[in-house]
Design a protein around this motif. Sequence first.
Motif, PDB file in Angstrom:
ATOM      1  N   GLN A 257       0.831  -1.209   0.000  1.00  0.00           N
ATOM      2  CA  GLN A 257       0.000   0.000   0.000  1.00  0.00           C
ATOM      3  C   GLN A 257       0.866   1.260   0.000  1.00  0.00           C
ATOM      4  N   PHE A 258       1.958   1.220   0.760  1.00  0.00           N
ATOM      5  CA  PHE A 258       2.881   2.364   0.763  1.00  0.00           C
ATOM      6  C   PHE A 258       3.480   2.588  -0.620  1.00  0.00           C
ATOM      7  N   GLU A 259       3.898   1.516  -1.231  1.00  0.00           N
ATOM      8  CA  GLU A 259       4.513   1.647  -2.554  1.00  0.00           C
ATOM      9  C   GLU A 259       3.502   2.147  -3.592  1.00  0.00           C
ATOM     10  N   THR A 260       2.290   1.651  -3.516  1.00  0.00           N
ATOM     11  CA  THR A 260       1.250   2.124  -4.432  1.00  0.00           C
ATOM     12  C   THR A 260       0.959   3.601  -4.208  1.00  0.00           C
ATOM     13  N   LEU A 261       0.880   3.988  -2.943  1.00  0.00           N
ATOM     14  CA  LEU A 261       0.653   5.399  -2.607  1.00  0.00           C
ATOM     15  C   LEU A 261       1.706   6.287  -3.267  1.00  0.00           C
ATOM     16  N   CYS A 262       2.956   5.895  -3.130  1.00  0.00           N
ATOM     17  CA  CYS A 262       4.039   6.700  -3.713  1.00  0.00           C
ATOM     18  C   CYS A 262       3.905   6.825  -5.226  1.00  0.00           C
ATOM     19  N   GLN A 263       3.508   5.739  -5.861  1.00  0.00           N
ATOM     20  CA  GLN A 263       3.334   5.776  -7.313  1.00  0.00           C
ATOM     21  C   GLN A 263       2.172   6.695  -7.701  1.00  0.00           C
ATOM     22  N   VAL A 264       1.047   6.568  -6.990  1.00  0.00           N
ATOM     23  CA  VAL A 264      -0.156   7.327  -7.351  1.00  0.00           C
ATOM     24  C   VAL A 264       0.049   8.829  -7.170  1.00  0.00           C
ATOM     25  N   ILE A 265       0.745   9.227  -6.123  1.00  0.00           N
ATOM     26  CA  ILE A 265       0.926  10.664  -5.870  1.00  0.00           C
ATOM     27  C   ILE A 265       2.119  11.235  -6.631  1.00  0.00           C
ATOM     28  N   GLY A 266       2.783  10.391  -7.438  1.00  0.00           N
ATOM     29  CA  GLY A 266       3.888  10.869  -8.261  1.00  0.00           C
ATOM     30  C   GLY A 266       5.197  11.050  -7.515  1.00  0.00           C
ATOM     31  N   PRO A 268       7.539   8.244  -6.681  1.00  0.00           N
ATOM     32  CA  PRO A 268       8.070   6.875  -6.607  1.00  0.00           C
ATOM     33  C   PRO A 268       9.440   6.813  -5.939  1.00  0.00           C
ATOM     34  N   GLN A 269      10.172   7.937  -5.907  1.00  0.00           N
ATOM     35  CA  GLN A 269      11.500   7.934  -5.292  1.00  0.00           C
ATOM     36  C   GLN A 269      11.448   7.677  -3.786  1.00  0.00           C
ATOM     37  N   LEU A 270      10.289   7.904  -3.174  1.00  0.00           N
ATOM     38  CA  LEU A 270      10.164   7.663  -1.732  1.00  0.00           C
ATOM     39  C   LEU A 270      10.308   6.179  -1.404  1.00  0.00           C
ATOM     40  N   ILE A 271       9.975   5.322  -2.357  1.00  0.00           N
ATOM     41  CA  ILE A 271      10.034   3.875  -2.114  1.00  0.00           C
ATOM     42  C   ILE A 271      11.469   3.424  -1.854  1.00  0.00           C
ATOM     43  N   ALA A 272      12.402   3.997  -2.600  1.00  0.00           N
ATOM     44  CA  ALA A 272      13.801   3.587  -2.480  1.00  0.00           C
ATOM     45  C   ALA A 272      14.563   4.368  -1.411  1.00  0.00           C
ATOM     46  N   ASP A 273      13.969   5.380  -0.868  1.00  0.00           N
ATOM     47  CA  ASP A 273      14.616   6.183   0.181  1.00  0.00           C
ATOM     48  C   ASP A 273      14.842   5.310   1.405  1.00  0.00           C
ATOM     49  N   SER A 274      16.056   5.217   1.876  1.00  0.00           N
ATOM     50  CA  SER A 274      16.376   4.322   2.991  1.00  0.00           C
ATOM     51  C   SER A 274      15.593   4.665   4.262  1.00  0.00           C
ATOM     52  N   ALA A 292       6.791  15.005   2.850  1.00  0.00           N
ATOM     53  CA  ALA A 292       6.947  14.650   1.436  1.00  0.00           C
ATOM     54  C   ALA A 292       5.602  14.291   0.806  1.00  0.00           C
ATOM     55  N   ILE A 293       4.779  13.573   1.532  1.00  0.00           N
ATOM     56  CA  ILE A 293       3.470  13.185   1.011  1.00  0.00           C
ATOM     57  C   ILE A 293       2.571  14.403   0.874  1.00  0.00           C
ATOM     58  N   GLU A 294       2.578  15.275   1.879  1.00  0.00           N
ATOM     59  CA  GLU A 294       1.724  16.463   1.808  1.00  0.00           C
ATOM     60  C   GLU A 294       2.144  17.403   0.688  1.00  0.00           C
ATOM     61  N   ASP A 295       3.422  17.457   0.397  1.00  0.00           N
ATOM     62  CA  ASP A 295       3.871  18.264  -0.747  1.00  0.00           C
ATOM     63  C   ASP A 295       3.214  17.772  -2.029  1.00  0.00           C
ATOM     64  N   ALA A 302      -8.685  16.891  -1.590  1.00  0.00           N
ATOM     65  CA  ALA A 302      -8.889  15.660  -0.825  1.00  0.00           C
ATOM     66  C   ALA A 302      -9.841  14.721  -1.560  1.00  0.00           C
ATOM     67  N   ALA A 303     -10.879  15.293  -2.167  1.00  0.00           N
ATOM     68  CA  ALA A 303     -11.841  14.461  -2.905  1.00  0.00           C
ATOM     69  C   ALA A 303     -11.168  13.738  -4.064  1.00  0.00           C
ATOM     70  N   HIS A 304     -10.298  14.435  -4.785  1.00  0.00           N
ATOM     71  CA  HIS A 304      -9.578  13.811  -5.905  1.00  0.00           C
ATOM     72  C   HIS A 304      -8.704  12.674  -5.409  1.00  0.00           C
ATOM     73  N   TRP A 305      -7.909  12.949  -4.380  1.00  0.00           N
ATOM     74  CA  TRP A 305      -6.984  11.925  -3.888  1.00  0.00           C
ATOM     75  C   TRP A 305      -7.731  10.737  -3.291  1.00  0.00           C
ATOM     76  N   GLU A 306      -8.851  10.978  -2.665  1.00  0.00           N
ATOM     77  CA  GLU A 306      -9.653   9.867  -2.152  1.00  0.00           C
ATOM     78  C   GLU A 306     -10.048   8.931  -3.288  1.00  0.00           C
ATOM     79  N   ASP A 307     -10.502   9.502  -4.388  1.00  0.00           N
ATOM     80  CA  ASP A 307     -10.943   8.687  -5.521  1.00  0.00           C
ATOM     81  C   ASP A 307      -9.805   7.874  -6.123  1.00  0.00           C
ATOM     82  N   VAL A 308      -8.669   8.532  -6.395  1.00  0.00           N
ATOM     83  CA  VAL A 308      -7.600   7.823  -7.100  1.00  0.00           C
ATOM     84  C   VAL A 308      -6.896   6.820  -6.190  1.00  0.00           C
ATOM     85  N   LEU A 309      -6.745   7.146  -4.927  1.00  0.00           N
ATOM     86  CA  LEU A 309      -6.092   6.207  -4.011  1.00  0.00           C
ATOM     87  C   LEU A 309      -6.983   5.000  -3.730  1.00  0.00           C
TER      88      LEU A 309
END
Length: 400
Positions: A257-266, A268-274, A292-295, A302-309
């Motif tokens: 779910q974390f990895e998908t979140l990173c991909q959806v919000i654009g 993806p570099q957060l996944i590889a961040d140690s 980083a996520i709030e940026d 919020a309505a948009h992100w609810e739908d896509v996530l």
Amino acid sequence: MTTLLSGIKVLDLTNVLAGPFTGYQMALLGADVTKVETPGSGDLARQLGADAGLNRKNMGTSFLAQNAGKRSIALNLKSAAGKKVFTRLVQQADVVLENFRPGVMDRLGLGYDALKLINPGLIYCAISGFGQTGPLANAPAYDQIIQGRSGVMSITGDEATAPLRVGYPVCDTIGGMTAAFAISSALVRRERSGEGAFLDVSMLDSAIVTMGWIVSNQLIAGQAPVPMGNNNFTASPSGTFRTGSGLLNIAANKQEQFETLCQVIGRPQLIADSRFAARESRKQHRAALTQAIEDALSENTAAHWEDVLTAAGVPAGQVLSVEQALNQEQIAHRELLMSLPFNDGIRDSITVTRSGFKVDGDVTRVEQGPPRLAEHTTTILQEAGYTPEEIDQLRSEGAI
């Protein structure tokens, strides 16, 4: 109509919230719930609520919330005649529900030991702040007192604001749900063995029981809980996040779910961040990850992100007001709200909630709105075998 408790007769002597909530849940399942109230005043909740006009009419919104489908008899339990009427009603009852301080019903001569002699199969449920025994048994208690003594307030809010009271009477409600479960369980045993039961429901005990993970961490892991505001102590990112417009709850508790979140919000570099690669490291670097996520979330609503996530399988939901929550399409689809007849000279109906479950696909329901004080006194006495002359005599004696 849902009839799981059809034929069950409940004498509900309770006031305010915990006990009335119990009785209401039983009424929604078909039980015949009679509210036994003090003549002239009745349930204190009749005077509570946001509509002053209804309060003056002894039909406050706090009362309306959990008394639909019940009948009301006004009965003076301090009078000899009133006690006699009550014991006659007990003969035909399945359940007595009360939330007086421990010992009050015994002093009236109407405690469980006395009533079980009249009706050996009686289920007697006593709800109190701290239970019938122990050093706090006789202490007065409302919801806020229990929130404080249970530890609930200590973990509500964040470092700057805790302790905070939960925004609704959660401990009263939990106590009421616990009582409803206990009564239903006792009714099952009685069906099998004929045995009655004395049920001692403590709001304090009930509240602590629902704090399972918090209590377990304290008792077993030796970890004292800390208030974390809108963050989930078990995972990150799991909490409330600012977006371009509105707040959004995200619970990316699993690695995928974390990895998908990173991909959806654009991002993806957060996944590889140690700092964020593993569950525990994400918790340790929660503040940086949140930023980083709030940026990224600031780029849309919020309505948009609810739908896509949600579409991508990441649990997410907007933070709504009570009005917005009640107007959700999901609530309408589930038929959680029902309209009942009600005439106060201003409106002809009110809307209240049902149970939080369906039975065989059917909603729970009652057919009548909350009763006016003493509305059914004569009818209930007639059902119990009293003649019109006897009822008049009871009135003249101040028993009803």
